[in-house]
Design a protein around this motif. Sequence first.
Motif, PDB file in Angstrom:
ATOM      1  N   UNK A 157     -12.781  51.370 -35.314  1.00 56.01           N
ATOM      2  CA  UNK A 157     -11.339  51.161 -35.235  1.00 56.01           C
ATOM      3  C   UNK A 157     -10.770  51.357 -33.839  1.00 56.01           C
ATOM      4  N   UNK A 158     -11.567  51.884 -32.924  1.00 56.83           N
ATOM      5  CA  UNK A 158     -11.115  52.060 -31.550  1.00 56.83           C
ATOM      6  C   UNK A 158     -12.174  51.527 -30.607  1.00 56.83           C
ATOM      7  N   UNK A 191     -19.297  43.103 -27.413  1.00 51.79           N
ATOM      8  CA  UNK A 191     -19.336  44.380 -28.132  1.00 51.79           C
ATOM      9  C   UNK A 191     -19.055  44.142 -29.624  1.00 51.79           C
ATOM     10  N   UNK A 192     -19.920  44.698 -30.474  1.00 51.17           N
ATOM     11  CA  UNK A 192     -19.780  44.516 -31.920  1.00 51.17           C
ATOM     12  C   UNK A 192     -18.694  45.447 -32.447  1.00 51.17           C
ATOM     13  N   UNK A 193     -17.740  44.865 -33.169  1.00 54.04           N
ATOM     14  CA  UNK A 193     -16.643  45.640 -33.755  1.00 54.04           C
ATOM     15  C   UNK A 193     -16.869  45.868 -35.251  1.00 54.04           C
ATOM     16  N   UNK A 204      -1.932  44.389 -24.464  1.00 45.28           N
ATOM     17  CA  UNK A 204      -1.913  44.556 -25.917  1.00 45.28           C
ATOM     18  C   UNK A 204      -2.566  45.896 -26.222  1.00 45.28           C
ATOM     19  N   UNK A 205      -1.830  46.765 -26.927  1.00 46.34           N
ATOM     20  CA  UNK A 205      -2.351  48.106 -27.221  1.00 46.34           C
ATOM     21  C   UNK A 205      -3.181  48.133 -28.497  1.00 46.34           C
ATOM     22  N   UNK A 206      -2.930  47.250 -29.442  1.00 42.08           N
ATOM     23  CA  UNK A 206      -3.738  47.220 -30.664  1.00 42.08           C
ATOM     24  C   UNK A 206      -3.701  45.817 -31.253  1.00 42.08           C
ATOM     25  N   UNK A 207      -4.699  45.512 -32.032  1.00 46.53           N
ATOM     26  CA  UNK A 207      -4.839  44.211 -32.673  1.00 46.53           C
ATOM     27  C   UNK A 207      -4.974  44.405 -34.179  1.00 46.53           C
ATOM     28  N   UNK A 208      -4.333  43.534 -34.928  1.00 45.02           N
ATOM     29  CA  UNK A 208      -4.526  43.438 -36.367  1.00 45.02           C
ATOM     30  C   UNK A 208      -5.241  42.114 -36.632  1.00 45.02           C
ATOM     31  N   UNK A 209      -6.544  42.203 -36.813  1.00 49.02           N
ATOM     32  CA  UNK A 209      -7.375  41.012 -36.971  1.00 49.02           C
ATOM     33  C   UNK A 209      -7.477  40.680 -38.462  1.00 49.02           C
ATOM     34  N   UNK A 210      -7.071  39.477 -38.818  1.00 50.30           N
ATOM     35  CA  UNK A 210      -7.150  39.010 -40.196  1.00 50.30           C
ATOM     36  C   UNK A 210      -8.348  38.067 -40.297  1.00 50.30           C
ATOM     37  N   UNK A 211      -9.347  38.478 -41.063  1.00 44.42           N
ATOM     38  CA  UNK A 211     -10.551  37.662 -41.268  1.00 44.42           C
ATOM     39  C   UNK A 211     -10.407  36.954 -42.611  1.00 44.42           C
ATOM     40  N   UNK A 256      -7.484  47.405 -34.954  1.00 46.22           N
ATOM     41  CA  UNK A 256      -8.284  47.831 -33.804  1.00 46.22           C
ATOM     42  C   UNK A 256      -7.356  48.347 -32.718  1.00 46.22           C
ATOM     43  N   UNK A 257      -7.565  49.595 -32.321  1.00 45.65           N
ATOM     44  CA  UNK A 257      -6.765  50.197 -31.253  1.00 45.65           C
ATOM     45  C   UNK A 257      -7.546  50.163 -29.952  1.00 45.65           C
TER      46      UNK A 257
END
Length: 810
Positions: free
Chosen positions: A355-356, A365-367, A416-423, A441-442
Amino acid sequence: MKETQRLWNNNETILQCFIMMFIWKAVFAQIHYSIPEEMQKGSFVGNIAKDLGMDGKHLSEHGLRIVSRIGTSQYFTLNVISGHLQISERIDREEICGRAEDCMLNFQVIIESKLEIYGVEVEIVDINDNAPQFPSGKQKLKISESSMLGSQFPLPEAQDPDLGINSIQSYHLTGSSHFSLDVQTRETGAMHVKLVLEKSLDREQQPVHDLILTATDGGNPVRSGTTQIQVIVLDANDNAPTFIQPVYKVNVEENIPKGSTVATIRATDVDEGINGEIKYSFKKITEKDSKIFFLNSTTGIITLVGNLDYEESSLYDFEVNAEDGGGLSDWSQVVIVVMDLNDNAPELAINFLINTIPENSPVGTVIALLNVQDRDSGVNGEVTCSIPSKLPFQLKKSVDHFYSLVTYDNLDRERVTNYNVIITAADNGTPSLSMSAHISLQILDRNDNAPVFAEPSYVSYFLENNPRGASIFSLTANDPDWEENSRITYSIVEGHKKSILSSYLSINSETGIIYALNSFDYEEFHEISFLVQAQDGGSPSLRSNVSVTLFILDQNDNAPEILYPSVPTDGSTGVELAPHLSEPGYLVTKVVAVDADSGQNGWLSYQLLKATEPGLFSIGLHTGEIRTARFFLDKDALKQSLVVLVKDNGQPPLSASVTVTVVLADSIPESLSDISSISAPADPQSDLTFYLVVAVAFVSCLFFTFLLVLLALRLRKWRNSQLCDSGSVNFTGVPVSQFVGIDGVRAFLRSYCHEVSLTSGSRKSQILFPIGSCTNTLAPQQARDQPDPLLITGDSAIIVEEAAISQVGM
């Protein structure tokens, strides 16, 4: 001998199955194991850690774990200590795979330390764990006594869910010599058993024949099942029912509602009456299928009473029987094909997630690791994963249905400080079904931005003679980083002017406010240039410098200084000569003055403040030149004293004056003789000095006389107090401050009055000092604060009386 050879072959097959348990192979990152069904819980399947090339001693550090398909049972478990794959649940091949020849259980293992995924395939080998089974109850078979020899009658067949050699291999009939068995094996491997009439039947001699039918499989050990068949001999029925179609094959959609007609079977019988009445029934059907379909025995309509689900079963195959009233029958096969519909949305599971992530993470890099599946088949089961565009991430497909979410562009927390990724996982069916998962993701800050000042350089102005500690300038810098990385401290970069800056300037390290440690003097220096450094609190820290120039503004703090004529050190006065015959405008001399200030504070003007003969001389306003204004007259004094005032243009203006002596003479000897002839009393300044000296002497004498009188009064007071103590004399109404302490001198002077009223009489005579007639220097308010009258009684009146008379005499 043949039976012994068959048992040996069966034993050899089972031995091979157990040997395959320990054989694995990796094909395209997939591990294969083979085990027999019905093994006990905890049984060893394979050393998966060894097969993956991992060190079993540090297995827990690798994060090895199993990921199974969504919604399926977990039949295996991983021993994280030994790295062995073990059985966690009872495995029944027939329950899992049914009649399928190949039964495979697939799952994946993840090595979290390497973020690697391996597919594991476990083949379930069939064992002979099921005995053949006939339908429950006694089976009845009606045969006409007129049946010809060799006539065949279908018998109920046994069901054995095992496969291959473990399934039914033979049938055996006992109980009567009138019948034999005819076993037919079709291309599909299915065996059909018929009863063959070997001897003619005579209902009158034996109306019922009880037979025992035994079905035997080929497993080791051999398993068998039996059923009782009761043959009832009937009167002659020479026509058996006949199905119109040997096979009824229909296609139905999986979402048809209950009660819908699936198929209609039909048979004909040319007989009449009871021998022509046909009854339909299921002949060969599993218990599970009998709960899904219902056959109307009269109409032959097959209706749906359960739920069809393509994902559970795509094909239903069973047999139906048509029997007339005379006991003759026929059978047909019914094949129901279930058509897949897009009724299952994709299933999306997140198996690994962070998450970070630091903003300086490398690309790739794998998230997260995702597992996407769809229970539908064909196009309906083809799933595509996607994320919104314009994001610095991308999805990469790996083994089977696994995707990895990785970075493909540089991250910047300041943007951008954080992302909300919609899969989104969507299948290719019509209409398309989808499922979404949200990943928050922060972005963690890294010290990648140096402080930035608002201006490339700073210029400021302030007045000289500033107070110490005054704030003279303020500047700030911004750092887009976060927390400690954006915490800025300010300092002055002194350089070669270290001694000057450290003694004159100081900066607040937190606010950036610059303070003056000392007062600045414009006449000492006009400007100060230095660098201010802003340094953040990151590690390593970043810094930046900015140039600051402070201009000191002049104040009118310097009076004009007269350079000429200079003041003589021996007490004499400089003399300027002016010829008797000078014409108007003749330049006698020039007063020269300077001012250390600048600008208008240093603009000087000259004016003639005082002259012995007004109107005889004039002075230039800005030049300081003293010129004659008219011709000299005989009555004009030979010695002229001119007082010249030099004034600057500041606010308020400052000035200086000088006395210029002008002698009317044509030469120096003549001027000396003229000066000596001038009498001293003509100088009015000498008389003024004399008067001042006399006045100072008089005041001093008066002051010393007053001190002596005051001292005498103090001694007298002490003496009277001794007398009062012995004679019980009481002083009433006298303020203590009149007689106590050194301040009593000042108080006594202020209480003294010119007007004295004496009242004679008895020993208690009174002396009254009215306040309104006082001549002291007290203010009116102070006078009002004194007591209204001062009343002194008794012998003490003599002291005051003498003091008053003495003061009047003075």
